[in-house]
Every structure is written in structure tokens, then in C-alpha cells.
Design a protein around this motif. Structure first.
Motif, PDB file in Angstrom:
ATOM      1  N   GLU A   1      -4.099 -14.896   1.069  1.00  0.00           N
ATOM      2  CA  GLU A   1      -3.911 -14.651  -0.360  1.00  0.00           C
ATOM      3  C   GLU A   1      -3.429 -13.216  -0.546  1.00  0.00           C
ATOM      4  OE1 GLU A   1      -7.532 -15.581  -2.329  1.00  0.00           O
ATOM      5  OE2 GLU A   1      -7.534 -17.660  -1.674  1.00  0.00           O
ATOM      6  N   VAL A   2      -2.155 -12.990  -0.297  1.00  0.00           N
ATOM      7  CA  VAL A   2      -1.597 -11.645  -0.322  1.00  0.00           C
ATOM      8  C   VAL A   2      -1.600 -11.113  -1.748  1.00  0.00           C
ATOM      9  CG1 VAL A   2       0.405 -10.225   0.204  1.00  0.00           C
ATOM     10  CG2 VAL A   2      -0.172 -12.171   1.667  1.00  0.00           C
ATOM     11  N   SER A   3      -2.100  -9.883  -1.880  1.00  0.00           N
ATOM     12  CA  SER A   3      -2.208  -9.283  -3.210  1.00  0.00           C
ATOM     13  C   SER A   3      -0.862  -8.783  -3.707  1.00  0.00           C
ATOM     14  CB  SER A   3      -3.191  -8.109  -3.160  1.00  0.00           C
ATOM     15  OG  SER A   3      -3.110  -7.356  -4.340  1.00  0.00           O
ATOM     16  N   GLN A   4      -0.594  -9.036  -4.991  1.00  0.00           N
ATOM     17  CA  GLN A   4       0.592  -8.492  -5.650  1.00  0.00           C
ATOM     18  C   GLN A   4       0.184  -7.554  -6.794  1.00  0.00           C
ATOM     19  OE1 GLN A   4       3.573  -8.923  -4.494  1.00  0.00           O
ATOM     20  NE2 GLN A   4       2.931 -10.349  -2.901  1.00  0.00           N
TER      21      GLN A   4
ATOM     22  N   LYS B   1      -1.151  -4.062  -8.737  1.00  0.00           N
ATOM     23  CA  LYS B   1      -0.737  -2.663  -8.709  1.00  0.00           C
ATOM     24  C   LYS B   1      -1.894  -1.822  -8.182  1.00  0.00           C
ATOM     25  CE  LYS B   1       2.557  -3.169 -12.526  1.00  0.00           C
ATOM     26  NZ  LYS B   1       2.961  -2.712 -13.874  1.00  0.00           N
ATOM     27  N   ASP B   2      -1.916  -1.614  -6.893  1.00  0.00           N
ATOM     28  CA  ASP B   2      -2.989  -0.864  -6.261  1.00  0.00           C
ATOM     29  C   ASP B   2      -2.443   0.440  -5.693  1.00  0.00           C
ATOM     30  OD1 ASP B   2      -1.487  -1.842  -4.226  1.00  0.00           O
ATOM     31  OD2 ASP B   2      -3.089  -2.913  -3.209  1.00  0.00           O
ATOM     32  N   TRP B   3      -3.206   1.066  -4.800  1.00  0.00           N
ATOM     33  CA  TRP B   3      -2.824   2.354  -4.231  1.00  0.00           C
ATOM     34  C   TRP B   3      -1.545   2.255  -3.400  1.00  0.00           C
ATOM     35  CZ3 TRP B   3      -2.646   7.239  -4.578  1.00  0.00           C
ATOM     36  CH2 TRP B   3      -2.481   8.068  -3.478  1.00  0.00           C
ATOM     37  N   LEU B   4      -1.374   1.181  -2.651  1.00  0.00           N
ATOM     38  CA  LEU B   4      -0.159   1.016  -1.856  1.00  0.00           C
ATOM     39  C   LEU B   4       1.062   0.842  -2.750  1.00  0.00           C
ATOM     40  CD1 LEU B   4      -1.383  -1.302   1.050  1.00  0.00           C
ATOM     41  CD2 LEU B   4      -1.248   1.183   0.974  1.00  0.00           C
ATOM     42  N   TRP B   5       0.878   0.138  -3.867  1.00  0.00           N
ATOM     43  CA  TRP B   5       1.973  -0.008  -4.834  1.00  0.00           C
ATOM     44  C   TRP B   5       2.372   1.352  -5.396  1.00  0.00           C
ATOM     45  CZ3 TRP B   5       2.211   1.220 -10.031  1.00  0.00           C
ATOM     46  CH2 TRP B   5       3.305   0.702 -10.745  1.00  0.00           C
ATOM     47  N   LEU B   6       1.374   2.198  -5.692  1.00  0.00           N
ATOM     48  CA  LEU B   6       1.662   3.531  -6.225  1.00  0.00           C
ATOM     49  C   LEU B   6       2.373   4.392  -5.183  1.00  0.00           C
ATOM     50  CD1 LEU B   6       1.365   5.621  -8.472  1.00  0.00           C
ATOM     51  CD2 LEU B   6      -0.899   6.188  -7.552  1.00  0.00           C
ATOM     52  N   LEU B   7       1.924   4.320  -3.922  1.00  0.00           N
ATOM     53  CA  LEU B   7       2.596   5.071  -2.852  1.00  0.00           C
ATOM     54  C   LEU B   7       4.056   4.642  -2.711  1.00  0.00           C
ATOM     55  CD1 LEU B   7       0.068   5.341   0.125  1.00  0.00           C
ATOM     56  CD2 LEU B   7       0.979   7.191  -1.267  1.00  0.00           C
ATOM     57  N   GLU B   8       4.275   3.342  -2.795  1.00  0.00           N
ATOM     58  CA  GLU B   8       5.647   2.837  -2.689  1.00  0.00           C
ATOM     59  C   GLU B   8       6.532   3.426  -3.785  1.00  0.00           C
ATOM     60  OE1 GLU B   8       8.043  -1.364  -3.271  1.00  0.00           O
ATOM     61  OE2 GLU B   8       5.937  -1.418  -2.649  1.00  0.00           O
TER      62      GLU B   8
ATOM     63  N   GLN C   1     -13.848  -6.322   2.162  1.00  0.00           N
ATOM     64  CA  GLN C   1     -12.680  -6.717   2.944  1.00  0.00           C
ATOM     65  C   GLN C   1     -11.965  -7.911   2.312  1.00  0.00           C
ATOM     66  OE1 GLN C   1     -11.196  -5.274   5.249  1.00  0.00           O
ATOM     67  NE2 GLN C   1     -10.339  -6.623   6.798  1.00  0.00           N
ATOM     68  N   VAL C   2     -12.721  -8.894   1.854  1.00  0.00           N
ATOM     69  CA  VAL C   2     -12.119 -10.065   1.222  1.00  0.00           C
ATOM     70  C   VAL C   2     -11.413  -9.666  -0.079  1.00  0.00           C
ATOM     71  CG1 VAL C   2     -12.612 -12.282   0.137  1.00  0.00           C
ATOM     72  CG2 VAL C   2     -13.769 -11.665   2.259  1.00  0.00           C
ATOM     73  N   ASN C   3     -12.048  -8.795  -0.860  1.00  0.00           N
ATOM     74  CA  ASN C   3     -11.437  -8.360  -2.121  1.00  0.00           C
ATOM     75  C   ASN C   3     -10.179  -7.538  -1.898  1.00  0.00           C
ATOM     76  OD1 ASN C   3     -13.263  -9.606  -3.842  1.00  0.00           O
ATOM     77  ND2 ASN C   3     -14.688  -7.886  -3.784  1.00  0.00           N
ATOM     78  N   ARG C   4     -10.089  -6.845  -0.747  1.00  0.00           N
ATOM     79  CA  ARG C   4      -8.866  -6.091  -0.447  1.00  0.00           C
ATOM     80  C   ARG C   4      -7.675  -7.027  -0.341  1.00  0.00           C
ATOM     81  NH1 ARG C   4     -11.827  -2.350   2.913  1.00  0.00           N
ATOM     82  NH2 ARG C   4     -11.543  -3.684   4.709  1.00  0.00           N
ATOM     83  N   TYR C   5      -7.897  -8.183   0.231  1.00  0.00           N
ATOM     84  CA  TYR C   5      -6.813  -9.162   0.335  1.00  0.00           C
ATOM     85  C   TYR C   5      -6.494  -9.786  -1.019  1.00  0.00           C
ATOM     86  CZ  TYR C   5      -6.550  -9.252   5.437  1.00  0.00           C
ATOM     87  OH  TYR C   5      -6.344  -8.932   6.744  1.00  0.00           O
ATOM     88  N   ARG C   6      -7.530 -10.046  -1.805  1.00  0.00           N
ATOM     89  CA  ARG C   6      -7.328 -10.794  -3.039  1.00  0.00           C
ATOM     90  C   ARG C   6      -6.903  -9.908  -4.213  1.00  0.00           C
ATOM     91  NH1 ARG C   6     -12.469 -15.025  -3.044  1.00  0.00           N
ATOM     92  NH2 ARG C   6     -11.648 -16.416  -1.431  1.00  0.00           N
ATOM     93  N   LYS C   7      -7.434  -8.684  -4.277  1.00  0.00           N
ATOM     94  CA  LYS C   7      -7.204  -7.836  -5.454  1.00  0.00           C
ATOM     95  C   LYS C   7      -6.472  -6.538  -5.151  1.00  0.00           C
ATOM     96  CE  LYS C   7     -11.363  -9.599  -7.735  1.00  0.00           C
ATOM     97  NZ  LYS C   7     -12.654  -9.233  -8.373  1.00  0.00           N
ATOM     98  N   GLY C   8      -6.205  -6.255  -3.868  1.00  0.00           N
ATOM     99  CA  GLY C   8      -5.478  -5.041  -3.533  1.00  0.00           C
ATOM    100  C   GLY C   8      -6.402  -3.926  -3.063  1.00  0.00           C
ATOM    101  N   TYR C   9      -5.777  -2.810  -2.671  1.00  0.00           N
ATOM    102  CA  TYR C   9      -6.492  -1.664  -2.116  1.00  0.00           C
ATOM    103  C   TYR C   9      -6.776  -0.669  -3.241  1.00  0.00           C
ATOM    104  CZ  TYR C   9      -5.138  -3.574   2.378  1.00  0.00           C
ATOM    105  OH  TYR C   9      -4.977  -4.398   3.454  1.00  0.00           O
ATOM    106  N   ARG C  10      -8.051  -0.634  -3.669  1.00  0.00           N
ATOM    107  CA  ARG C  10      -8.411   0.197  -4.808  1.00  0.00           C
ATOM    108  C   ARG C  10      -9.524   1.167  -4.438  1.00  0.00           C
ATOM    109  NH1 ARG C  10      -6.096  -2.008  -9.436  1.00  0.00           N
ATOM    110  NH2 ARG C  10      -5.184  -4.084  -9.137  1.00  0.00           N
TER     111      ARG C  10
ATOM    112  N   LEU D   1       7.464  -1.484   4.930  1.00  0.00           N
ATOM    113  CA  LEU D   1       6.153  -1.027   5.387  1.00  0.00           C
ATOM    114  C   LEU D   1       5.059  -1.342   4.374  1.00  0.00           C
ATOM    115  CD1 LEU D   1       4.266   0.593   7.252  1.00  0.00           C
ATOM    116  CD2 LEU D   1       5.005   2.654   6.050  1.00  0.00           C
ATOM    117  N   LEU D   2       5.218  -0.897   3.147  1.00  0.00           N
ATOM    118  CA  LEU D   2       4.141  -0.954   2.168  1.00  0.00           C
ATOM    119  C   LEU D   2       3.977  -2.327   1.531  1.00  0.00           C
ATOM    120  CD1 LEU D   2       4.664   2.536   0.521  1.00  0.00           C
ATOM    121  CD2 LEU D   2       2.902   1.847   2.139  1.00  0.00           C
ATOM    122  N   ARG D   3       4.915  -3.236   1.766  1.00  0.00           N
ATOM    123  CA  ARG D   3       4.755  -4.593   1.248  1.00  0.00           C
ATOM    124  C   ARG D   3       4.290  -5.585   2.309  1.00  0.00           C
ATOM    125  NH1 ARG D   3      10.004  -5.274  -2.846  1.00  0.00           N
ATOM    126  NH2 ARG D   3       9.497  -3.467  -4.158  1.00  0.00           N
TER     127      ARG D   3
END
Length: 541
Positions: free
Chosen positions: A272-275, A277-284, A148-157, A303-305
């Protein structure tokens, strides 16, 4: 003082009565189960429950230890981060999971009493297995907090996807077990009066348990090893396996607890909002390629940002847990002969395809009301008015995004259900008309109240769910509309089947009914939108 003592005594008596009734019920149930299961199978089932109960049950404590209510207060204490984590876990376990232990003790005692070949080693292995499962659940909880912590820091992978899939598979096996037992029971005899006999239900229940145990025998799991040692004997290979297994679990516990437990406390990990390139970035990027108008592109980006609102319901973008639930129910129907039970077949097709389509195309508003409702943009809608844009374009853009969001989930689920259920030629028009009605109508039904009764002055996105007008719409219009679709469609078809109307004709009538419902729904929404075109530009900003 007397009243207080009487209250405590009453609570103790009620608790003892509750566990006494549970014990009697388990004794009767397991005694009946001896007719269908061998001693080996009963012991395997008991050990499986003792092992899975802590592992699955303690997953609900993750949110409590990840971000406890009194986190700020504890962060000012002299305790280390590891000690704070242990304190939060202990408090959550005692208040939420400790009452489950007497149930496990009762279950173990009832099985030990009913299976004659068991000795006191059964109790030793039961305690060892349960304690080991608790340690595994503790390690798993720390791992999930890290995820959960890494999702915030590194994105949804990939880690996020694997976690959602893990939880989904648990739901799949539970729903498959219930579905297989229920539908095997309901279709076991053409005489409906015989279906509801308890011996027949128990027979199919324990047959399903046997199928699961036969599948598990190919896996050398700790519960299976403990069952072999309890029923037969503990040879050198099994003893070596248990020693290595316990040693590995103890090593993982020491590493995770000493180095990683609570390391996120006293940090700003949630902002620490992730910027990346993860799955949400690809969906966008994919949705932006499909979007042609500026309004849709803006809604996609909003939505996706918005990682803050997505964080609590991110599973929606990773084939969420409930999809596995419906797949498990459908898998329970696989290879069941519905020739003499067309009514059960009709209800199964309606429920599964209707629920999947409804959840897919209505999930945008349900999961993300702070971004998908019309008034979720708040006073930013004034920018559209200043530019001369009709606000209905914003509404239509939100509807379009909701359909796009649900399309991928729906296509996957639709393909899986079709593969499992194998619809006949006459069932296809019924299924397509039912899904089409949900695709076109459900997004409007979920979103139009925020267009008719907008609230543009909100301080937090969660306030979108608290308005009286929206609640009244949901209670009196949305639910009533869905009930009307249900009554007009399914119940009328059920009545036709009960009257022995030809099955093929019933499905064609159902297709016609839902096609007419779709046309009527679109006409109603068109009229409402036309009336709102002028009114929407008169909202007080």
C-alpha cells in the motif's frame, strides 16, 4: 549415540565455563568498583542495567515479528493474528534473548554478595524490575510495528522522525559514556606509560558512571525507586508510585496486546504505497526547485518516489542513527584539556570530521545502491542513447543528487561538531580541506565502478551489490585509495607531532596535503570520465 551425548556434554561444560568466567570477571570488576562507588550507586547501576537491557535489547526483534519468514505459512493456520504475533515473539525471544537471562542473574548475585546492606528485598525488586522491563519492551515492540505499518500507509511523518531520534539518543548516550571514559583516561596524565594502568582506567570509568547517576537522580524512574527501597526503606509514597507504575504498564500491555498485536497479518500493508504529502514529498519539492537540468530532476523523482527501496533505509532522510553516535563521541571530548595531548586532539578532529563528511556524501550509494549507482537505471539508459544524450550526463546527475542528499546532514553535523570541539584558527584550514576532499571525491569513488563496469540486465535492485567487478573495485581500489589518503595524511602528521614539530605548522602541512589530494583526485576522475564518454555510449543494451 555416544558421540551425540559427548557433544551435548561438551556444550554444557563450555556454557558453564563461559558463565563461570563471566561471574569471576564481574566479581572482580564490582569489587574494584566499591572503591569508587557507594553501595547506593552500585545498586542504582545494577537496577539501571536490569531495566535498560530488555528495553533496548528487544528492539532487535521488531523485524522478526513484523514480517516473519514463515508469515505465509502461519497465515494459513487456524491461529488468530494475535496468536501468530505471540508465537513469533516467543520464538524470537527464546532463540535470541533467553541466553541473556543467566548473565542478569549472575550480575544480580554478584552485587548482592558485595553490598552488605542488601536483603532479600533486593532480589524481589530485581525480578519485578526485569519482568516489568520485559513487558515495556513488548509494548514498545507493538508500537514500533504500528509505526512501521503506518509509514507504508500514511507516509513518513513526525512519528518516523521521533522513532529515529529515540534510537539515535540511545546510541548517543552509549557513545558518550564510552568516549568520556576513554578520553578522560587517555588525557589524565602527560606520561603515556602511566595512562595504560588498570587502576587509572577503572577510576575514570566509575567517575563517568557517577556523573550519569547524578544526572538521573532528578528523574523519578522505576530503577531509582527500587534502589531507594532496597537500600533504605519503602515508604508510602514510593509504594504508591510502584503500584501506579505497574498498573499503568499492565493497562498498556492489555490494550496493545488485545487490540493491536498482529493486526497487520493477512493484509497487503507492504504494497500500500503512500501518496500522501509527507517529509519525502517535501524533500522532493525542495530538490526539484534546485535542479535545473532534466537529468537531475529525473534522478530526484526516481529516488524519492521509490518507496519500496527507501523503506529499509528511510533513516537516511531523518538524520540517521549514526549521526547521534558521532555527536556522542564528540560530546565526550567536551571540556577536555588537550594542551598536553596535541596528538589525541589531531586524531579526534581527523576521525570525526572525516567520518561525518565521508558518510554524508557517500551515503547515497551505500544506502540506496539500487537507485544511485550509474547502472541502477538498467535498460532505461537506452532512452538517453536514442535521444542522443551522452550517458555521462546521467552519471553527473547521480553525483549531484548524492551531494545534495548529504549536504543537509553534513551541515547539521558540521555545525554541531564545531560547537562542541571549538576548532582553533590553525585547525580550520585542516578541517575544511579534509571535508572538501570528501565532498568532491567520495561520490565519484563510490559511483564510478558502476560506470566502468555496468551491468544493465538485472532482475532485482539488490543485485547491484553482487557483481564481481564491483566487489573487486571496492576491495582493491576504493579501500586502497582511502587507506592511501589515511597514510599520507594522518600518519605523516602524527609523525611530525611525535618529532615535536610545532602544532600550528603540522596543521598547515595537513591542509596542504589534503588540498593536493583533492586536486589529484579530481584530475584522476576527470581523466576517467573523459575516457568513458565514448565507451559509455557503446554499452550493449
Amino acid at each position: 549415540m555416544l558421540t551425540r551425548n559427548a557433544t551435548i556434554a561438551s556444550m554444557i561444560l563450555l556454557t558453564l565455563l563461559k558463565y563461570g568466567l563471566i561471574g569471576v570477571g564481574l566479581f572482580i570488576f564490582i569489587h574494584k568498583g566499591k572503591v569508587y562507588l557507594s553501595n547506593w550507586e552500585l545498586v542504582c547501576t545494577t537496577y539501571l542495567l536490569l531495566f535498560l537491557s530488555p528495553v533496548i535489547g528487544n528492539l532487535g526483534l521488531v523485524k522478526r515479528v513484523l514480517a516473519p519468514v514463515d508469515e505465509i505459512l502461519l497465515s494459513t493456520s487456524p491461529l488468530s493474528n494475535r496468536q501468530i504475533f505471540l508465537f513469533n515473539y516467543t520464538v524470537s525471544f527464546v532463540t535470541k534473548k533467553l541466553p541473556e537471562i543467566p548473565f542478569m542473574i549472575i550480575l544480580t548475585f554478584v552485587v548482592w554478595y558485595n553490598v552488605d546492606v542488601l536483603s532479600w528485598s533486593f532480589w524481589i525488586f530485581s525480578i519485578l524490575l526485569y519482568v516489568t522491563a520485559q513487558v515495556i519492551s513488548f509494548c514498545l515492540m507493538i508500537s514500533l510495528c504500528l509505526l512501521q505499518v503506518n509509514r507504508y500507509r500514511k507516509g513518513y511523518r513526525w512519528g518516523t522522525f521521533l522513532y529515529v531520534m529515540f534510537c539515535g539518543m540511545l546510541m548517543f548516550f552509549i557513545s558518550f559514556f564510552i568516549s568520556k571514559t576513554t578520553f578522560s583516561w587517555l588525557t589524565s596524565t602527560p606520561n603515556i606509560k602511566d595512562v595504560f594502568s588498570m587502576p587509572l582506567f577503572l577510576k575514570h570509568f566509575f567517575q563517568t558512571v557517577r556523573v550519569i547517576l547524578q544526572f538521573k537522580q532528578s528523574l523519578l524512574t522505576p530503577d531509582l525507586v527500587a534502589a531507594k527501597a532496597s537500600i533504605y526503606s519503602l515508604d508510602i509514597s514510593l509504594l504508591l508510585y510502584l503500584i501506579l507504575y505497574i498498573g499503568f504498564v499492565a493497562l498498556m500491555f492489555a490494550i496493545l496486546f488485545y487490540y493491536r498485536a498482529g493486526f497487520w497479518y493477512r493484509t497487503s500493508w507492504r504494497i500500500e504505497v503512500s501518496q500522501h504529502k509527507d517529509w519525502l514529498w517535501l524533500l522532493e519539492r525542495i530538490f526539484l526547485l534546485l535542479a535545473r537540468d532534466i537529468h537531475t530532476r529525473i534522478q530526484i523523482k526516481q529516488l524519492l518516489r521509490n518507496r519500496l527501496q527507501i523503506a529499509s533505509d528511510y533513516a537516511f532522510f531523518f538524520f540517521n542513527y549514526f549521526n547521534y553516535l558521532w555527536i556522542g563521541i564528540a560530546a565526550g571530548l567536551y571540556q577536555i584539556d588537550f594542551t598536553e595531548h596535541p596528538l589525541i586532539r589531531l586524531i579526534s578532529l581527523f576521525m570525526l570530521f572525516n567520518i561525518v563528511a565521508r558518510d554524508s556524501f557517500g551515503g547515497g550509494v551505500i544506502w540506496f545502491p539500487g537507485m544511485m549507482k550509474f547502472d541502477s537505471d538498467g535498460r532505461a539508459l537506452q532512452l538517453y542513447r536514442i535521444s542522443g544524450e551522452n550517458l555521462i550526463h546521467v552519471y553527473k546527475a547521480k553525483i549531484r543528487v548524492q551531494r545534495w542528499l548529504g549536504s543537509l546532514d553534513f551541515l547539521i553535523m558540521f555545525s554541531v561538531l564545531v560547537y562542541i570541539l571549538k576548532p582553533s584558527l590553525v585547525e580550520w584550514p585542516f578541517i575544511i580541506s579534509l571535508c572538501a576532499m570528501n565532498f568532491f571525491c567520495i561520490p565519484h569513488l563510490k559511483t564510478i565502478p558502476s560506470l566502468m563496469f555496468p551491468r544493465l540486465t538485472r532482475q532485482h535492485y539488490t543485485e547491484n551489490e553482487d557483481y564481481l567487478e564491483a566487489t573487486l573495485w571496492q576491495e582493491n581500489i576504493e579501500k586502497k585509495t582511502q587507506q592511501i589518503f589515511f597514510l599520507i595524511g594522518l600518519l605523516s602528521l602524527v609523525a611530525l607531532l611525535i618529532l615535536h614539530v610545532d602544532t600550528s605548522l603540522v596543521y598547515w602541512i595537513g591542509s596542504l596535503i589534503y588540498t593536493l589530494c583533492l586536486i589529484c583526485g579530481l584530475l584522476v576522475f576527470h581523466v576517467l570520465l573523459e575516457r568513458q564518454k565514448i565507451k559509455s555510449n557503446e554499452f550493449p543494451m
